[in-house]
Write an enzyme that holds these catalytic residues in place. Sequence first.
Site, short mmCIF file in Angstrom:
data_model
loop_
_atom_site.label_atom_id
_atom_site.label_comp_id
_atom_site.label_asym_id
_atom_site.label_seq_id
_atom_site.Cartn_x
_atom_site.Cartn_y
_atom_site.Cartn_z
N GLU A 1 -5.00 -7.98 2.74
CA GLU A 1 -5.94 -7.70 3.83
C GLU A 1 -7.17 -8.60 3.81
O GLU A 1 -7.63 -9.05 4.87
CB GLU A 1 -6.37 -6.22 3.79
CG GLU A 1 -5.37 -5.25 4.38
CD GLU A 1 -4.26 -4.86 3.42
OE1 GLU A 1 -3.48 -3.96 3.75
OE2 GLU A 1 -4.17 -5.47 2.32
N GLU B 1 0.82 -1.21 0.00
CA GLU B 1 0.00 0.00 0.00
C GLU B 1 0.86 1.26 0.00
O GLU B 1 0.57 2.22 -0.72
CB GLU B 1 -0.95 -0.01 1.20
CG GLU B 1 -2.04 -1.07 1.08
CD GLU B 1 -3.34 -0.64 1.70
OE1 GLU B 1 -4.15 -0.01 1.00
OE2 GLU B 1 -3.53 -0.92 2.91
#
Length: 289
Positions: free
Chosen positions: A162, A142
Amino acid sequence: MNIAGGMLGRSEIIGDIMAELDISTETCIVEKEGNVLLVTLNRPEAKNAFNSQMLLGLYKAWRLLDESDDLYCAILTANGDTFCAGMDLKAGADDQHGATEEFMALMAEVPNVHWQALLRDNRPRKPLILAVEGYALAGGTEILQGTDIRVAADNAVFGITEVARGLYPMSGSTIRLRRQIPYCLAAEMLLCGEHISAQQALAFGLVNKVVPAGTTLDAAREYAEKICRNGPLAVKAVVTSLREHQECMSEEEAMLASDELAGPVFASRDAKEGMRAFKEKRAAEFTGS
C-alpha cells in the site's frame, strides 16, 4: 471446476461429494466438502482483485461457517495463477468497485461488511486454512493475516504494498503483522512495500509450509483432515484463545480467560467420548456437543 491444487488426496473425512452452495457469487465460489467449507476466489482475469461480488461471497461464507455446526473449518484458495492482487484499484473510487444492489443494501445494514469479508472484523470462530498460489499482494497478504494455518506454493509472492501507492493498509496489517512475526520484519514489509518470496515468508514465520506449485490445496486439505478428526468444541475454544489472549493481556488474565473456555469443553459429551475412545483404543466419534 478447475480449482488450484487439483482434486487429489480427498479423504473420507473431507468427503468425495463437493456441493456448490447457493451463497456463491460469480467471483467467489463457496462449496461444502463434508465438514469443510471451501472458498475460492474466482476472478482470475483480474488477478482475483476484490470486487463487491467477491466481498459478498466471502462475507456470506464466513457467516455460514460460524453458524453451521457441521462445518469444522474452512479453506480459502483461488482460481488462476494469482491468489489475489488486493482491491480493484482500476475500478475507481466513484465506481464502488462495481458494487451491486445486494451488496450496497447489505452494507446499509452491516456497515463493516467489507471488513468482515476480508477477515479484519468478526472472524469466524473456527480454523481458517489458506492455500496461496502465485502473487498475494496488498489485500492478498492482508487477508492472509486473518487465517490460522497457511500453505504457500513455491512460486508464491507476498507483499503489503500500500505505501508504494501512497495508501494505508486498512485491513489490520499494522496491528496483526507485528504480532504474528518479529517487529523489525513487520516494519520492513510495511514500510518498504516490497515483495517477499515464499521462502522468505516461511523464514519470517508468515506461512506454515511451502509446497510445489499446484499442490497447495492438497496440503490445505491435509490440515483440514487433521482438524476434522478432533473435537469441534475443543478446536473452537483453542481458536478463540489463540486469537484473543494475546500481548494485551497479562499472563494471569490470559490464564483465567483460558480457564473459562476450558470449562464447557471438559463438561461436553465430546470430552467423555474422547477419553472413552482413548481407553478403548479406537477413533473418537465427536458430535460437537
